[in-house]
Design an enzyme around this catalytic site. Sequence first.
Site: not given
Ligand code: NAD
Ligand code: LMR
Length: 328
Positions: A105, A12, A92, A130-131, A187, A16, A112, A159
């Site tokens: 990850n 949180a 990433r 989370g990816n 994804h 994101i 969880q 997407d």
């Molecule tokens: P970020 O690094 O800004 O934030 C991630 C947060 O997760 C951090 O605050 C960290 O402390 C916390 N965290 C890490 N391990 C944890 C755990 N075990 N329990 C609880 N919190 C934990 O990253 P972000 O930009 O917010 O991205 C988060 C994830 O979402 C990444 O894996 C990113 O690749 C993914 N993502 C997915 C999509 C999608 O379309 N599916 C799109 C964008 C990003």
């Molecule tokens: C995205 O699609 O923007 C996220 O999955 C972040 C990434 O690693 O591309």
Amino acid sequence: MKAPITVSVTGAAGQIGYALLTRIASGSMFGPDQPVNLRLIEIEPAMGALEGTVMEMDDCAFPLLNEIVPTCDLAEGFRGSDWALLVGSVPRKAGMERADLLGINGKIFTGQGQAIAANAAPGVRTLVVGNPCNTNCLIAMNNAAGIPNDQFFAMTRLDENRAKSQLAAKAGVHNSAVSNLCIWGNHSATQYPDFTNARIDGKLVTDVISDRAWLEGEFISTVQQRGAAIIKARGQSSAASAANGVVDTVRSLTTPTPEGDWTSVAVCSDGSYGIPEGLIASMPIRSDGQKWSVVQGVELDAFSRAKVDASVAELSEEREAVKDLIPS
Ligand code: NAD
Ligand code: LMR
């Protein structure tokens, strides 16, 4: 006044999370008359940053925000949860594929999944962001004993939105004119944005956009590589558009899908479209506002079939790579 919905958000304090929490608390996710409780989960080192986020949430004085609980304790974080939004994980960096994150990850999602099963409401629905989100969702689902598989989702809506925006720009129409856009598979860079069944103002995209080479080439690769392009440009992965994808996914699952349309979300395969049972794969979904179902009978021509198969094969490989995290 309706009873509040309880939403748990992991990660949180991340980017994101920062973009998502205000959208949930302002009513974008569950509507303007639905109060929410937020249970915000972080790891210990990020609790200070989370405190700052909570201060900002307080300063918004959202009428719909009933309660906000910041915690690094999973049991407390998922207690009574109706929706678990699993964002927390490492993003990433440039030059990586999302699957490169599995080793870092993947293990987050065993604990969880177990904590969701032990503490959340029985009807809890879990959306993994989370990816690599499909396979992280697979891990969470298989560790959440007693929670039905159809309550687990991984996000491919970002997407879908990206694909709609690209098609709309090419056709010179507003993105709301694009419907029936399905992202198939993972994804990842193998995902297949299916232009062959998508429609613009009700007409097949292929009847509106005659540039087949663009559809088969640049369109697909732009959508597949959009996450990487954003990381290159911003130095950080997508955040506002990702948070928007989360809001859209939950809204699409909790409100009736418009007649004739479908939406993309990765769900536990029941074998539809030849996708092996148990994989978390994106496919066309409809909702009646309560329950979702896979849209059957979407025709996949030879080109589409090969693209779907390639992405599904990658999901099978990812499942094999994390088999130690999946209880037998
Ligand atoms: P970020 O690094 O800004 O934030 C991630 C947060 O997760 C951090 O605050 C960290 O402390 C916390 N965290 C890490 N391990 C944890 C755990 N075990 N329990 C609880 N919190 C934990 O990253 P972000 O930009 O917010 O991205 C988060 C994830 O979402 C990444 O894996 C990113 O690749 C993914 N993502 C997915 C999509 C999608 O379309 N599916 C799109 C964008 C990003
Ligand atoms: C995205 O699609 O923007 C996220 O999955 C972040 C990434 O690693 O591309």
